[in-house]
Design a protein around this motif. Structure first.
Motif, PDB file in Angstrom:
ATOM      1  N   GLU A  55       0.830  -1.207   0.000  1.00 18.67           N
ATOM      2  CA  GLU A  55       0.000   0.000   0.000  1.00 18.67           C
ATOM      3  C   GLU A  55       0.858   1.247   0.000  1.00 18.67           C
TER       4      GLU A  55
ATOM      5  N   ASP B 114       0.950   5.015   0.887  1.00 22.99           N
ATOM      6  CA  ASP B 114       0.232   5.916   1.787  1.00 22.99           C
ATOM      7  C   ASP B 114       0.182   7.302   1.186  1.00 22.99           C
ATOM      8  N   THR B 115      -0.770   7.485   0.273  1.00 17.47           N
ATOM      9  CA  THR B 115      -0.861   8.796  -0.378  1.00 17.47           C
ATOM     10  C   THR B 115      -1.230   9.881   0.599  1.00 17.47           C
TER      11      THR B 115
ATOM     12  N   ALA C  41      -0.461  10.032   3.755  1.00 19.56           N
ATOM     13  CA  ALA C  41       0.709  10.375   4.550  1.00 19.56           C
ATOM     14  C   ALA C  41       1.674  11.232   3.759  1.00 19.56           C
TER      15      ALA C  41
ATOM     16  N   THR D  49       5.379   3.599   7.375  1.00 16.53           N
ATOM     17  CA  THR D  49       3.950   3.648   7.686  1.00 16.53           C
ATOM     18  C   THR D  49       3.506   2.504   8.581  1.00 16.53           C
TER      19      THR D  49
ATOM     20  N   THR E 177     -10.433  11.674   1.524  1.00 17.88           N
ATOM     21  CA  THR E 177      -8.983  11.514   1.705  1.00 17.88           C
ATOM     22  C   THR E 177      -8.383  12.759   2.343  1.00 17.88           C
TER      23      THR E 177
ATOM     24  N   ARG F 290      -5.462  13.158  10.559  1.00 14.99           N
ATOM     25  CA  ARG F 290      -4.192  12.561  10.972  1.00 14.99           C
ATOM     26  C   ARG F 290      -3.143  13.620  11.296  1.00 14.99           C
TER      27      ARG F 290
ATOM     28  N   ASP G 171      -7.286   4.701   2.038  1.00 17.53           N
ATOM     29  CA  ASP G 171      -7.527   5.496   3.247  1.00 17.53           C
ATOM     30  C   ASP G 171      -7.673   4.601   4.470  1.00 17.53           C
TER      31      ASP G 171
ATOM     32  N   LYS H 143      -6.272   1.624   4.935  1.00 15.64           N
ATOM     33  CA  LYS H 143      -4.932   1.146   5.302  1.00 15.64           C
ATOM     34  C   LYS H 143      -4.100   2.259   5.927  1.00 15.64           C
ATOM     35  N   THR H 144      -4.246   3.472   5.394  1.00 16.46           N
ATOM     36  CA  THR H 144      -3.504   4.598   5.955  1.00 16.46           C
ATOM     37  C   THR H 144      -3.928   4.871   7.385  1.00 16.46           C
TER      38      THR H 144
ATOM     39  N   ASN I  91      -2.405   2.248   9.633  1.00 18.16           N
ATOM     40  CA  ASN I  91      -0.992   2.559   9.900  1.00 18.16           C
ATOM     41  C   ASN I  91      -0.857   3.722  10.871  1.00 18.16           C
TER      42      ASN I  91
END
Length: 859
Positions: free
Chosen positions: A501, A503-504, A506, A516, A594, A601, A655, A657-658, A661
């Motif tokens: 993945e 992490d766009t 991040a 991540t 997103t 975050r 999103d 998965k982000t 993380n």
């Protein structure tokens, strides 16, 4: 007859010479004359003199005081005439003389040339005076035209007068020319004053009454607005007048109409030549644009094009930014429900632009661009409002926590389930019906053959069905690769996320260079080597895993925001005229979650840090949001009430998965902080065994762990709480073990003292009793499961036994019990060297231990 004719010829010759400087063609034709013959000539000269004086006097009377200086010249001229007469007499006398020398002739010629020059000078004066007289008359005509308010005629004559001044042929430093020049400039100023009055009558403003009157011409006739354009160009006042006209128009009509007072304001009415504020408007943007359109049409129809282009430059530079900033931008809605009203506003704005263009206005490209990009403006407002909602929610605090439940379903074998039930791992599932559940799932006749498995010292995490040779411990995915800082339910997910993945979110917040996922710690080399049990094919059944934990008030508004945004995006993909103007922004709405999650975050760590246990709340919230979004995504793809395009545009997997993380980072950060605090309480880098009061350090460490356990107990799920507290307990055990192994010698008293410290430490076993983990009544015979969550816990207990045992006891611990699973040969030998003297018995014990198979016994 001849006698009378000859004197007449002489008279004509003398007078012609005196007046014009002209001689007879044949002077020899003149006969000699006597003194008596000169009398008629003298009388002719006298008469010519009188005529000349009379003419000069008449000219002088006409110019009055302006030519007084020329009187003196006339007198001089008269003296010159007398002198000329004398010279003439002298010439006659000399002509009668019998002998005339050559010298006398030269003198006579010089005098004759002087007379010619004087005569020419007099003629030039006469011509200049005539021009001055004409100029004076021209300026008088200018005054007449000015008084009769014929401005163009007066300016035309004034221009002629300036040309006449240049043609006088006299230097402008001459007093009379200077006076005439000043008079001409005074006339220009007075003409300008008259023009000002006429302009005020043609273009009249009443700021107090909100009135504007623009006339093409005056009722009594005279100058028109079209003619005024010429006058403004003459005086070079076009820009100044148009700027002032705009200021007056703005003050009288535009600003009062555009004032946002929160109440109904007057509307605009056009009545012939009058533009005025009257009545009431509804205060809407559409009404304002309609009134502004009426103003623009009125001005365009009344003003000549030569003035309109200049006025438009000042008008658009001020009006358009104000219209956009004060009315159009605030009118942009932040929700989809108000879009129909917004479309009506956009239609009015388009009509307004069309009116401006049709009436030859220019300079409103900014408004046209705004109208063209109205859909992007709406998207920007929607995005701004959504992100501001996240900021405001966080700024108000995370709110009161509430309990939620996580439900997971997994397929496991019966042996794995029974293993979980007997080892206490099932206690974390907040249920007490494990045995009954398994009895119902499989009947007693179903026989399974499993090999004996060693108890795993790692805590359970997430049920994962296995078909290979993994044992019960592996079914929870807590093998030797599990990290101490990895939340149990994410151990598998983040392994895959770290590899596959991107992490766009991040990256967007500057986390591109940051890992991540939380990397698992290296396996402890002193941990026992657990054999994984091999199983034959077994039937699998579904196991429902339930855990309760607490989240803050933040996830709900964020999920509501994301859900509403995606629903709006789906609505825009439908073929409908309701949202036609913003239909193209649908992809922007689908990408907004997103951005909202990235903002969450980015700024949430600060606000969560203001609350005790904030990082763990943040971990729970992020995991809860990720879980709900994952469910939402699955349900979205099955929906039939939205378009196919909308189903395919949803992209929440990255999103989710982000967020997972991010949750893991929050968990890892909190664990690092607590371990650092724990190490500080234990004495940082100084060995506890070298401290003056090691018991105080141990007490401080255990007290800290209990306080953290109490705080996290009402926050984390049981499985996560067990691992987190177990990690701290393991850190304490590891510190004690390390400090003891580093001791070069251990006396008997020191050994018992250390054993007592270990006993104090092992009181933490009560945190991991199955009844406490499961929320059931305590049982006297229950066994703590600490070693499942703290791999060094068995090492710590065995270390206490080693310190209290003699050589035979240590040999028995190694050869007959499980010491070899938790300590290496080198570690045990070092402890023996530190605790016992070097003698044959000691050396034999060491030799026996070294020669024993490793591990010495089977679990």
């Amino acid at each position: 007859m001849a006698t009378a004719t000859e004197p007449q010829h002489l008279n004509d010759a003398i007078v012609a010479f005196s007046l014009e400087g002209r001689f007879p063609d044949d002077i020899s034709s003149l006969p000699p004359v006597s003194d008596l013959d000169l009398q008629p000539t003298i009388e002719s000269l006298a008469k010519a003199k009188r005529d000349l004086e009379t003419e000069i006097h008449k000219i002088n009377e006409e110019t009055k005081d302006d030519v007084s200086s020329w009187a003196h010249n006339a007198k001089v001229l008269q003296a010159d005439i007398i002198r000329s007469k004398t010279i003439a007499n002298e010439i006659v006398r000399q002509s009668e003389a019998p002998d005339v020398s050559g010298e006398a002739i030269d003198d006579a010629e010089k005098k004759t040339q002087f007379l010619l020059r004087e005569l020419q000078y007099s003629q030039q004066i006469n011509a200049a005076l005539a021009k001055i007289k004409s100029l004076s008359q021209l300026l008088a005509q200018v005054e007449v035209e000015r008084n009769e308010r014929r401005i163009l005629n007066s300016l035309r004559l004034l221009e002629c007068s300036w040309n006449a001044i240049d043609e006088v042929g006299v230097s402008k430093t001459c007093r009379i020319v200077k006076l005439l020049d000043h008079r001409a400039f005074d006339l220009k100023s007075s003409i300008h004053e008259v023009f000002n009055n006429i302009w005020k009558e043609l273009v009249h403003f009443s700021v107090e009454n909100g009135e504007v009157i623009i006339r093409e011409s005056l009722p009594e006739g005279g100058m028109t607005l079209s003619e005024a354009v010429i006058v403004l160009k003459v005086y070079k006042e076009t820009d100044e007048r148009m700027e002032q006209l705009w200021r007056n128009l703005d003050g009288a009509v535009i600003s009062p109409r555009m004032k946002q007072s929160g109440q109904n304001t007057a509307g605009v009415n056009v009545n012939g030549d009058k533009l005025e504020l009257t009545g009431l408007s509804d205060g809407s943007v559409t009404s304002l644009l309609s009134d502004l359109e009426a103003v623009m049409v009125f001005v365009s129809q009344k003003l000549p094009k030569g003035l309109l282009s200049t006025l438009g430059g000042f008008m658009m530079a001020d009006l358009i930014p104000r219209l956009i900033g004060q009315w159009l931008n605030p009118a942009v809605p932040s929700s989809l429900s108000e879009v129909p009203k917004f479309q009506s506003i956009m239609q009015s704005a388009q009509n307004f632009c069309g009116t401006l263009e049709a009436n030859d206005y220019a300079g409103f490209d900014v408004l046209k661009d705004w109208v063209t990009k109205a859909h992007m403006t709406w998207l920007g407002r929607y995005r701004e409002t959504s992100l501001d909602t996240v900021r405001r929610k966080l700024a108000h605090g995370i709110g009161a926590p509430r309990q939620v439940e996580r439900v997971e379903r997994h397929m496991v074998t019966v042996s794995e389930g029974k293993e979980l039930a007997t080892t206490g791992a099932g206690a974390t599932a907040d249920t007490n019906d494990w045995g009954a559940a398994w009895d119902d799932a499989w009947d007693d006749d179903n026989k399974e053959t499993t090999t004996k498995t060693e108890p795993n010292t790692n805590p359970p995490s997430k049920l994962v069905a296995k078909d290979d040779d993994d044992g019960g411990a592996d079914a929870w995915d807590w093998d030797d690769e599990g990290g101490a800082d990895q939340p149990p339910e994410e151990s598998n997910q983040n392994k895959d996320a770290g590899q596959d993945e991107e992490d766009t979110g991040a990256d967007a917040w500057g986390w591109a260079d940051e890992d991540t996922t939380v990397r698992p710690e290296q396996a402890n080399t002193s941990s026992p080597k657990i054999r994984k049990a091999k199983t034959v094919h077994e039937e699998k059944k579904e196991l429902i895993f339930r855990e309760k934990y607490y989240i803050s008030s933040m996830p709900d508004p964020i999920l509501e925001l994301i859900t509403a945004t995606l629903e709006d995006g789906a609505a825009l993909t439908e073929e409908s005229d309701t949202h036609q103007i913003i239909a193209s922004t649908a992809p922007g709405l689908f990408s907004l979650p997103t951005l909202a999650l990235a903002l969450f975050r980015a700024i949430s760590p600060y606000y969560y840090s203001l609350v005790d246990g904030g990082n763990m709340y943040l971990y729970n919230d992020a995991m809860y949001i990720a879980e709900q979004l994952s469910k939402f995504s699955d349900a979205w793809k099955q929906r039939q009430d939205i378009t196919t395009r909308a189903r395919h545009m949803l992209r929440l997997d990255i999103d989710v998965k982000t967020l997972q993380n991010f949750a893991n980072r929050s968990y890892a950060n909190e664990m690092n902080i607590q371990r650092t605090v724990l190490q500080d309480l234990l004495g940082t880098s100084q060995s506890m065994m070298q401290q003056d009061e090691p018991a105080s350090a141990i007490e401080a460490g255990t007290t800290r762990i209990r306080s953290i356990a109490t705080m996290w107990e009402d926050i984390l799920p049981r499985s996560v709480w067990s691992q987190a507290i177990g990690s701290l307990v393991d850190a304490l055990a590891s510190r004690i073990i390390t400090d003891v192994l580093e001791m070069s010698s251990i006396g008997q008293d020191e050994a018992y003292s250390i054993a007592n410290l270990i006993v104090t430490t092992t009181t933490l076993d009560d945190l991991f009793l199955p009844s406490k983990l499961g929320g059931t009544e305590p049982n006297r015979n229950e066994v703590s499961t600490t070693e499942q969550y703290a791999p060094n816990w068995p090492r710590l207990k065995y270390l206490s036994e080693i310190l209290q045992s003699d050589l035979n006891g240590i040999r028995a611990l190694w050869c007959e019990q499980k010491l070899s699973y938790y300590f290496t040969v080198e570690e045990v030998v070092d402890l023996i060297h530190a605790s016992f003297e070097d003698n044959p018995r000691t050396r034999q014990t060491i030799k026996d231990i070294q020669n024993t198979n490793y591990p010495a016994v089977d679990l």
